[in-house]
Design a protein around this motif. Structure first.
Motif, PDB file in Angstrom:
ATOM      1  N   TYR A 153       6.329  -6.041  16.699  1.00  0.00           N
ATOM      2  CA  TYR A 153       7.607  -6.104  16.790  1.00  0.00           C
ATOM      3  C   TYR A 153       8.448  -5.410  15.601  1.00  0.00           C
ATOM      4  N   PRO A 154       9.630  -4.647  16.442  1.00  0.00           N
ATOM      5  CA  PRO A 154      10.128  -3.976  15.190  1.00  0.00           C
ATOM      6  C   PRO A 154      10.999  -4.974  14.436  1.00  0.00           C
ATOM      7  N   LEU A 155      11.212  -4.153  13.107  1.00  0.00           N
ATOM      8  CA  LEU A 155      11.983  -4.769  11.957  1.00  0.00           C
ATOM      9  C   LEU A 155      13.012  -3.919  11.923  1.00  0.00           C
ATOM     10  N   ALA A 156      14.362  -4.423  11.842  1.00  0.00           N
ATOM     11  CA  ALA A 156      15.438  -3.531  11.714  1.00  0.00           C
ATOM     12  C   ALA A 156      16.412  -4.605  10.970  1.00  0.00           C
ATOM     13  N   ASP A 157      16.592  -4.357   9.829  1.00  0.00           N
ATOM     14  CA  ASP A 157      17.403  -5.488   8.894  1.00  0.00           C
ATOM     15  C   ASP A 157      18.027  -4.597   7.863  1.00  0.00           C
ATOM     16  N   ASP A 158      19.439  -4.189   8.029  1.00  0.00           N
ATOM     17  CA  ASP A 158      19.878  -3.410   7.164  1.00  0.00           C
ATOM     18  C   ASP A 158      20.372  -3.943   5.907  1.00  0.00           C
TER      19      ASP A 158
ATOM     20  N   LEU B  23       0.847  -1.214  -0.034  1.00  0.00           N
ATOM     21  CA  LEU B  23       0.069  -0.098  -0.117  1.00  0.00           C
ATOM     22  C   LEU B  23       0.822   1.351   0.053  1.00  0.00           C
ATOM     23  N   PRO B  24       0.626   2.086  -0.990  1.00  0.00           N
ATOM     24  CA  PRO B  24       1.263   3.556  -0.766  1.00  0.00           C
ATOM     25  C   PRO B  24       0.946   4.395   0.469  1.00  0.00           C
ATOM     26  N   ASN B  25       1.487   5.324   0.837  1.00  0.00           N
ATOM     27  CA  ASN B  25       1.150   6.225   1.911  1.00  0.00           C
ATOM     28  C   ASN B  25      -0.017   7.055   1.121  1.00  0.00           C
ATOM     29  N   ASP B  26      -0.888   6.579   1.495  1.00  0.00           N
ATOM     30  CA  ASP B  26      -2.153   7.384   0.762  1.00  0.00           C
ATOM     31  C   ASP B  26      -3.595   7.129   1.610  1.00  0.00           C
ATOM     32  N   PRO B  27      -4.412   7.920   1.763  1.00  0.00           N
ATOM     33  CA  PRO B  27      -5.462   8.115   2.630  1.00  0.00           C
ATOM     34  C   PRO B  27      -6.365   6.864   2.326  1.00  0.00           C
ATOM     35  N   ARG B  28      -6.549   6.527   0.818  1.00  0.00           N
ATOM     36  CA  ARG B  28      -7.385   5.493   0.425  1.00  0.00           C
ATOM     37  C   ARG B  28      -6.940   4.049   0.768  1.00  0.00           C
ATOM     38  N   ALA B  29      -5.691   3.826   1.350  1.00  0.00           N
ATOM     39  CA  ALA B  29      -5.214   2.642   1.530  1.00  0.00           C
ATOM     40  C   ALA B  29      -6.133   1.743   2.564  1.00  0.00           C
TER      41      ALA B  29
ATOM     42  N   ARG C 208      -4.745 -14.156  10.717  1.00  0.00           N
ATOM     43  CA  ARG C 208      -3.797 -13.359  11.118  1.00  0.00           C
ATOM     44  C   ARG C 208      -3.582 -12.285  10.072  1.00  0.00           C
ATOM     45  N   VAL C 209      -3.819 -11.114  10.648  1.00  0.00           N
ATOM     46  CA  VAL C 209      -3.685  -9.929   9.885  1.00  0.00           C
ATOM     47  C   VAL C 209      -2.628  -9.158  10.367  1.00  0.00           C
ATOM     48  N   SER C 210      -1.542  -8.939   9.579  1.00  0.00           N
ATOM     49  CA  SER C 210      -0.443  -8.060   9.984  1.00  0.00           C
ATOM     50  C   SER C 210      -0.273  -6.694   9.082  1.00  0.00           C
ATOM     51  N   ILE C 211       0.288  -5.463   9.556  1.00  0.00           N
ATOM     52  CA  ILE C 211       0.623  -4.305   8.742  1.00  0.00           C
ATOM     53  C   ILE C 211       2.002  -3.929   9.108  1.00  0.00           C
ATOM     54  N   TRP C 212       2.708  -3.967   8.110  1.00  0.00           N
ATOM     55  CA  TRP C 212       4.084  -3.372   8.007  1.00  0.00           C
ATOM     56  C   TRP C 212       4.048  -1.949   7.849  1.00  0.00           C
ATOM     57  N   ASP C 213       4.788  -0.934   8.449  1.00  0.00           N
ATOM     58  CA  ASP C 213       5.023   0.333   8.133  1.00  0.00           C
ATOM     59  C   ASP C 213       6.619   0.659   8.355  1.00  0.00           C
ATOM     60  N   THR C 214       7.141   1.724   7.968  1.00  0.00           N
ATOM     61  CA  THR C 214       8.130   2.176   8.017  1.00  0.00           C
ATOM     62  C   THR C 214       8.554   2.968   9.192  1.00  0.00           C
ATOM     63  N   ASN C 215       7.901   3.230   9.927  1.00  0.00           N
ATOM     64  CA  ASN C 215       7.809   3.714  11.520  1.00  0.00           C
ATOM     65  C   ASN C 215       8.157   2.669  12.403  1.00  0.00           C
TER      66      ASN C 215
ATOM     67  N   ASN D 236      -3.585   3.911  11.019  1.00  0.00           N
ATOM     68  CA  ASN D 236      -2.337   4.343  11.707  1.00  0.00           C
ATOM     69  C   ASN D 236      -0.984   4.105  11.162  1.00  0.00           C
ATOM     70  N   ALA D 237      -0.902   3.380   9.952  1.00  0.00           N
ATOM     71  CA  ALA D 237       0.310   3.068   9.327  1.00  0.00           C
ATOM     72  C   ALA D 237       0.593   4.264   8.283  1.00  0.00           C
ATOM     73  N   VAL D 238      -0.797   4.763   7.906  1.00  0.00           N
ATOM     74  CA  VAL D 238      -0.622   6.002   6.865  1.00  0.00           C
ATOM     75  C   VAL D 238      -0.433   7.154   7.772  1.00  0.00           C
ATOM     76  N   ARG D 239      -0.984   7.381   8.762  1.00  0.00           N
ATOM     77  CA  ARG D 239      -0.936   8.537   9.660  1.00  0.00           C
ATOM     78  C   ARG D 239       0.547   8.669  10.344  1.00  0.00           C
ATOM     79  N   HIS D 240       0.995   7.751  10.643  1.00  0.00           N
ATOM     80  CA  HIS D 240       2.338   7.834  11.663  1.00  0.00           C
ATOM     81  C   HIS D 240       3.359   7.317  10.908  1.00  0.00           C
ATOM     82  N   SER D 241       3.406   7.012   9.641  1.00  0.00           N
ATOM     83  CA  SER D 241       4.819   6.842   8.847  1.00  0.00           C
ATOM     84  C   SER D 241       4.860   7.649   7.445  1.00  0.00           C
ATOM     85  N   ASP D 242       5.803   7.471   6.800  1.00  0.00           N
ATOM     86  CA  ASP D 242       6.072   8.592   5.530  1.00  0.00           C
ATOM     87  C   ASP D 242       6.161   7.723   4.605  1.00  0.00           C
TER      88      ASP D 242
END
Length: 170
Positions: A141-146, A24-30, A86-93, A64-70
């Protein structure tokens, strides 16, 4: 452009696990797009009884993902075992909001109801409270994998069909 793709074969018996992902793009229609996708997936797999609750909770997490991440977000819809969804949402924040930063406790529904009663006049900030009240299980949980360029966080919830009283009595 958002895409929907099954991650595992779905040709097996109805109880077999399956997964769908939607970027999903960072878009209110998501949120609206994620609800429509979820509705179609659950109907196709005979899990329509979970649709109303799953749509509500998914909409809250996607919003929340759209509002709190860019950056973009990703919705993952998984059928686990025993009709568990199970439903999960990943975002960049990378910040995991409380109380999703700790496992739910046995008294969490009571705690969530107490919080809701204390904040009857609140006009925002109820999305995660709704998830805590309606989901059978939830977490984050956090995701951090450079190495692969993946970072941010993953929030998730699980739902199971409710057994009917006559089924329990039988």
């Amino acid at each position: 452009m958002a895409t929907v793709a099954p991650q595992e074969p779905t040709a097996g018996p109805p109880g077999d696990p399956w997964t769908y992902s939607l970027r999903l793009p960072n878009d209110p229609r998501a949120a609206r797009i994620s609800r429509a996708t979820l509705r179609a997936v659950l109907a196709s797999h005979g899990m329509a009884e979970l649709t109303d609750t799953a749509e509500l909770l998914t909409c809250e997490l996607v919003t929340n993902a759209v509002r709190h991440s860019d950056g973009p977000a990703q919705l993952r819809i998984r059928h686990l075992c025993e009709s568990r969804l199970r439903v999960s949402i990943w975002d960049t924040n990378p910040t995991i909001p409380a109380p999703f930063d700790a496992p739910p406790s046995r008294l969490d529904r009571f705690t969530a109801l107490t919080e809701a009663a204390a904040n009857l006049d609140a006009t925002s900030g109820r999305g995660l409270l709704i998830v805590r009240l309606c989901a059978d299980n939830w977490g984050g949980y956090p995701l951090a994998d450079d190495l692969f360029g993946i970072s941010g966080k993953l929030l998730w919830f699980e739902l199971t069909p409710q057994q009917r009283a006559y089924e329990i009595a039988a």
